[in-house]
Design a protein around this motif. Structure first.
Motif, mmCIF file in Angstrom:
data_model
loop_
_atom_site.group_PDB
_atom_site.id
_atom_site.type_symbol
_atom_site.label_atom_id
_atom_site.label_comp_id
_atom_site.label_asym_id
_atom_site.label_seq_id
_atom_site.Cartn_x
_atom_site.Cartn_y
_atom_site.Cartn_z
ATOM 1 N N ARG A 569 -23.592 33.492 -33.675
ATOM 2 C CA ARG A 569 -23.486 34.647 -34.568
ATOM 3 C C ARG A 569 -24.619 34.665 -35.584
ATOM 4 O O ARG A 569 -25.234 35.714 -35.841
ATOM 5 N N LYS A 570 -24.917 33.519 -36.154
ATOM 6 C CA LYS A 570 -25.993 33.451 -37.153
ATOM 7 C C LYS A 570 -27.349 33.746 -36.529
ATOM 8 O O LYS A 570 -28.211 34.360 -37.159
ATOM 9 N N ASN A 571 -27.554 33.305 -35.286
ATOM 10 C CA ASN A 571 -28.833 33.556 -34.630
ATOM 11 C C ASN A 571 -28.981 35.012 -34.214
ATOM 12 O O ASN A 571 -30.062 35.592 -34.357
ATOM 13 N N THR A 572 -27.908 35.601 -33.707
ATOM 14 C CA THR A 572 -28.002 37.009 -33.317
ATOM 15 C C THR A 572 -28.198 37.892 -34.547
ATOM 16 O O THR A 572 -28.826 38.951 -34.459
ATOM 17 N N ALA A 573 -27.671 37.453 -35.701
ATOM 18 C CA ALA A 573 -27.899 38.204 -36.936
ATOM 19 C C ALA A 573 -29.375 38.202 -37.318
ATOM 20 O O ALA A 573 -29.829 39.076 -38.050
ATOM 21 N N GLN A 574 -30.114 37.199 -36.804
ATOM 22 C CA GLN A 574 -31.563 37.131 -37.048
ATOM 23 C C GLN A 574 -32.344 37.694 -35.861
ATOM 24 O O GLN A 574 -33.532 37.397 -35.698
ATOM 25 N N GLN A 575 -31.657 38.489 -35.027
ATOM 26 C CA GLN A 575 -32.267 39.186 -33.886
ATOM 27 C C GLN A 575 -32.772 38.225 -32.811
ATOM 28 O O GLN A 575 -33.733 38.518 -32.107
ATOM 29 N N THR A 576 -32.127 37.085 -32.692
ATOM 30 C CA THR A 576 -32.400 36.171 -31.582
ATOM 31 C C THR A 576 -31.262 36.338 -30.591
ATOM 32 O O THR A 576 -30.163 35.832 -30.804
ATOM 33 N N ASP A 577 -31.517 37.070 -29.499
ATOM 34 C CA ASP A 577 -30.415 37.406 -28.591
ATOM 35 C C ASP A 577 -30.375 36.540 -27.338
ATOM 36 O O ASP A 577 -29.412 36.606 -26.578
ATOM 37 N N PRO A 681 -11.901 39.573 -26.636
ATOM 38 C CA PRO A 681 -11.196 39.405 -27.931
ATOM 39 C C PRO A 681 -11.736 38.232 -28.738
ATOM 40 O O PRO A 681 -11.783 38.288 -29.968
ATOM 41 N N VAL A 682 -12.137 37.164 -28.052
ATOM 42 C CA VAL A 682 -12.704 36.009 -28.754
ATOM 43 C C VAL A 682 -14.047 36.369 -29.359
ATOM 44 O O VAL A 682 -14.353 36.032 -30.508
ATOM 45 N N LEU A 683 -14.863 37.082 -28.583
ATOM 46 C CA LEU A 683 -16.163 37.523 -29.095
ATOM 47 C C LEU A 683 -15.977 38.375 -30.351
ATOM 48 O O LEU A 683 -16.717 38.242 -31.331
ATOM 49 N N LEU A 688 -19.260 38.843 -32.330
ATOM 50 C CA LEU A 688 -20.274 38.869 -31.279
ATOM 51 C C LEU A 688 -20.037 40.061 -30.351
ATOM 52 O O LEU A 688 -18.898 40.497 -30.155
ATOM 53 N N LYS A 689 -21.125 40.531 -29.756
ATOM 54 C CA LYS A 689 -21.025 41.692 -28.869
ATOM 55 C C LYS A 689 -21.543 41.414 -27.467
ATOM 56 O O LYS A 689 -21.074 42.021 -26.505
ATOM 57 N N GLN A 690 -22.513 40.539 -27.316
ATOM 58 C CA GLN A 690 -23.081 40.324 -25.987
ATOM 59 C C GLN A 690 -22.372 39.185 -25.270
ATOM 60 O O GLN A 690 -21.733 38.331 -25.894
ATOM 61 N N ALA A 691 -22.466 39.192 -23.935
ATOM 62 C CA ALA A 691 -21.773 38.211 -23.102
ATOM 63 C C ALA A 691 -22.307 36.811 -23.383
ATOM 64 O O ALA A 691 -23.509 36.610 -23.582
ATOM 65 N N VAL A 692 -21.392 35.830 -23.383
ATOM 66 C CA VAL A 692 -21.786 34.438 -23.587
ATOM 67 C C VAL A 692 -20.982 33.563 -22.625
ATOM 68 O O VAL A 692 -19.799 33.800 -22.394
ATOM 69 N N TYR A 693 -21.651 32.583 -22.047
ATOM 70 C CA TYR A 693 -21.053 31.680 -21.066
ATOM 71 C C TYR A 693 -21.115 30.264 -21.631
ATOM 72 O O TYR A 693 -22.195 29.794 -22.023
#
Length: 812
Positions: A569-577, A681-683, A688-693
């Motif tokens: 979450r912290k990384n995606t907030a810094q536009q690291t997807d 629901p966990v995302l 979070l919005k994008q898929a994560v494995y």
């Protein structure tokens, strides 16, 4: 801890430069964080001579002064002071100077007249309390001379970062004692005289007005009290205000300022009560019991716990012992009789009260570390003599000193030979005695060649010979002790297998483009709900933290996944997807309130984003489940864990995964972990919005499956030959089951070297419930080059067994 050099010099002569003092204090274990000039704010303030004074044309109370500041041509300064006169020398703040209160001086106009500076009063420069006019400097001085130099203003403030075991240095006297040890010969601290002046002593005894009762002597072994009459409350004199401000304290009134001054001087916290607000003139030291709430001096209401130690009068609590006084007995402008408290409290009790009430004061800071049990009366008398002088008060005859548990002197037998072995030195007994005596240890020779050392009462941290060795080392100078090495080379020992396993996993995963995360073991308490864990899930058996740093760190984690999702979450907030992240860490399961939790080590990680960076030569492809599965397979293979099985994971085991997109990893019926796609629901819970494995593996299980040694095989001498098998099976048939059986067959056939899936097909023209699996079998012989004729019968046998086992069809 802040202390000024001029304050120190009142107790011990010190001729060293401030930088040298800072270096010596630091080497003695009192680390100096900062050295500041107390009068730095006078930069830009100079001596100036008033050459001419004229009335301001547009203001009756202002004058236009022609002033020589020593910078060339005289300048005009508009002034409103009534005492300005031609020819006087005063203090002038030039444009660019910054005076106390962040007052920036600049060239400006006042009622239309240019003013190029400011003539200052003593109060504006914090040199006195006189604000009635500008500073009138006596003597002869050259205009332009820095004011600090002209008035001989020189003082240095040391900011010292003390370790918790040195409460004796939380005072000016304590630091002076350390500085005195630097001089040669060592100087003893000259403590102020605290004898009551005869003319100040009242005929009335304190015993006729007050009494002290200690109900919990284990928590308060000593309580001293003194009483003053005819006290006049008002502002403190300038010297007292300056001393407090130099160490960062704010003056309040003369009585409170004296108690704070004595605390900073001696290290003994004091408290002043308005005696007329103490019911029955009684002081009772006891636990809070059933008392529910208490309002402190800062007007905040605190909920009390039964075990908190309180200072009470005849009816009610009047102070949180050792922490803060109460609003109901504070010193006010109408106070005329003052009771001074000087006590010694149990450090653990004070720390518990301070933590649970959320109050941190200079007093609690000192009590938590331990104060001198023999210093209460001295500090109280010092405060009473100062209050009597400053407030024109009378001192009640006698004092109260309730001392139910006197502290026994600490005596230590010190073997000089053992000290020298411990430090690698060759001190004589006389040198050791001299060093210890420099900081007021009482040292005498003993009959067996050792030294009998009596520890001063203010050194509550010294209890054993090793502590005395440390005293000698730090006072002599750690940098003066020669470096020596062991005569016998140290033998190493093999690293623990867990350490080796961690190192191997780190190396493998970083080689697979993963970055390592290191998270706290503490986590927010709602993470179980965020992971959709069932009520019976053992991961809900969390260990709660009694005094958490924050709500986000209130329990010990039972999974590494929440921490990694927070990292994402912290990384995606810094536009690291696009991320590949892993962590190796422990999780904790509660086993009951009074027992330690069970600790288990896990390896977890995730992938999210795209397979490649966005470029002109590659198309955007999102990472999926099989990218993560491939990474886990590579990890296991490189660790030597071959033929691990990936089977569908039950939803109750990992409810945070999308059903049908979760796998359980095992080897020889041993569970290794799980992996899968995180459910929406966990995302959402983690923002979070994008898929994560993600995957999470059991370190202990991995180590149990890792081979102790690796077997090397010679390179093959003859080429291999490959044959394919395509089976049409039901969609429910697992590829892993088919591969498992093929590898079981291969183990019995010396010619089969490898088997793997190379194609999977679903859809027309196959039936809806069918799928096509294509496998490749690699054959090789150690004795000759194989041909199709050599393997035809073996290959046909394998095909028929697979068809029979899985009710499969062969393609037409």
């Amino acid at each position: 801890m802040k202390v000024s050099l001029s304050w120190i010099k009142e107790y011990v002569p010190v001729d060293l430069a401030p930088d040298e003092i800072a270096a010596k204090l630091t080497m003695a274990g009192l680390e100096v964080d900062a050295v500041e000039n107390l009068y730095d704010y006078l930069n830009g303030v100079v001596v100036a001579q008033v050459l001419d004074v004229k009335k301001h044309p547009k203001a009756d109370k202002l004058t236009c002064c022609t002033v020589d500041t020593g910078a060339g041509e005289p300048v005009q300064i508009v002034c409103g002071a009534p005492n300005v006169r031609q020819g006087m020398l005063s203090a002038c703040a030039l444009p660019g100077a910054v005076l106390p209160g962040e007052l920036k001086i600049k060239k400006s106009k006042l009622r239309g007249e240019v003013s190029e500076g400011m003539l200052c009063s003593a109060a504006e420069l914090l040199l006195d309390t006189d604000a009635s006019g500008i500073l009138d400097i006596a003597g002869e001085h050259v205009p332009g001379t820095p004011l600090e130099k002209a008035l001989g203003l020189a003082d240095t403030v040391f900011e010292i970062d003390l370790t918790p075991n040195r409460p004796d240095c939380l005072s000016a006297l304590g630091v002076a004692r350390e500085m005195g040890a630097f001089t040669r010969p060592a100087e003893k601290v000259a403590k102020p005289d605290v004898s009551f002046p005869d003319q100040r002593i009242s005929a009335e005894s304190i015993h006729a007005h007050a009494r002290v009762e200690i109900k919990d002597p284990d928590l308060c072994p000593r309580y001293s009290a003194g009483l003053l009459f005819d006290v006049t409350i008002g502002p403190s004199p300038f010297w007292l205000r300056q001393r407090l401000e130099s160490v960062g304290l704010t003056p309040i009134n003369n009585v409170v300022d004296v108690t704070n001054f004595v605390m900073m001087e001696t290290g003994q916290p004091l408290h002043a009560f308005d005696y007329d607000n103490l019911a029955q003139g009684r002081i009772v030291v006891q636990k809070a019991g059933n008392t529910q709430a208490f309002t402190t001096l800062d007007s905040k209401v605190h909920t009390l716990e039964p075990e908190m130690l309180m200072i009470c009068d005849g009816n009610r609590p009047v102070a949180l012992a050792g922490v803060m006084g109460g609003e109901n007995s504070e010193i006010s402008q109408t106070t005329t009789r003052v009771l001074i408290e000087s006590a010694c409290f149990n450090p653990v009790s004070i720390r518990r009260t301070a933590k649970r009430t959320g109050i941190a004061t200079d007093a609690s800071h000192r009590f938590e570390r331990g104060v001198d049990p023999e210093g209460t009366v001295y500090a109280m008398k010092r405060a009473m003599t100062l209050i009597a002088d400053i407030c024109d008060a009378a001192i009640a005859g006698d004092i109260i000193d309730a001392h139910p548990l006197p502290a026994a002197p600490v005596r230590i037998d010190l073997d000089p030979a053992a000290l020298n072995v411990r430090l690698g030195t060759d001190f004589s007994k006389e040198e050791i005695a001299r060093i210890l005596a420099s900081v007021e240890f009482d040292v005498h020779p003993a009959g067996d060649g050792s030294l009998a050392v009596t520890v001063p009462s203010f050194r509550v941290d010294v209890t054993r010979p090793e502590d005395l060795s440390e005293e000698v080392a730090r006072l002599w100078g750690y940098n003066r002790i020669k470096t020596t090495y062991p005569a016998v080379p140290a033998k190493g020992r093999p690293l623990d297998q867990v350490v080796l396993a961690r190192s191997a996993i780190r190396s493998i995963l970083t080689g697979l483009s993963f970055y390592e995360a290191v998270n706290y073991n503490f986590i927010f308490k709602d993470f179980c709900d965020h992971l959709l864990l069932t009520e019976s899930d053992p991961r809900r058996d969390v260990v709660k933290i009694l005094n958490p740093l924050s709500d986000q760190m209130s329990v010990l984690r039972t999974s590494l996944l929440p921490g990694l999702l927070e990292n994402m979450r912290k990384n995606t907030a810094q536009q690291t997807d696009t991320m590949h992240l892993f962590e190796i860490g422990k999780i904790f399961f509660s086993t009951g309130k009074d027992t330690l939790p069970v600790e288990k080590e896990r390896v977890a990680g995730f992938v999210t984003g795209n397979r490649t960076h966005k470029t002109w030569y590659s198309k955007k492809q999102s990472l999926d489940f099989f990218d993560l599965k491939g990474a886990v397979e590579d990890l296991l293979d490189t660790l030597g864990i071959a033929d691990a099985r990936f089977t569908p994971a039950a939803s109750h085991i990992c409810p945070y995964f999308v059903p049908g997109h979760a796998a359980h990893v095992s080897k020889d019926k041993t569970s290794l972990g799980v992996l899968g796609k995180i459910a929406d629901p966990v995302l959402k819970h983690f923002g979070l919005k994008q898929a994560v494995y993600m995957f999470e593996l059991d370190m202990e299980a991995l180590m149990g499956q890792m081979p102790e040694k690796i077997n090397a095989l010679p390179l093959p001498r003859f080429p291999s030959i490959s044959q394919d098998i395509t089976l049409i099976v039901d969609r429910q048939v697992l590829v892993g089951d088919v591969l498992g059986q093929m590898k079981a067959i291969a183990e019995k056939q010396a010619l089969v070297e490898d088997v793997f899936l190379f194609d999977l097909f679903e859809g027309s023209p196959l039936a809806e419930e069918k799928k096509s699996l294509s496998f490749r079998i690699v054959y090789r012989s150690d004795a000759k080059t194989l041909t199709e004729k050599n393997i035809r019968k073996l290959h046909a046998g394998i095909s028929s067994r697979l068809v029979e086992s899985f009710d499969a069809d062969l393609p037409e």
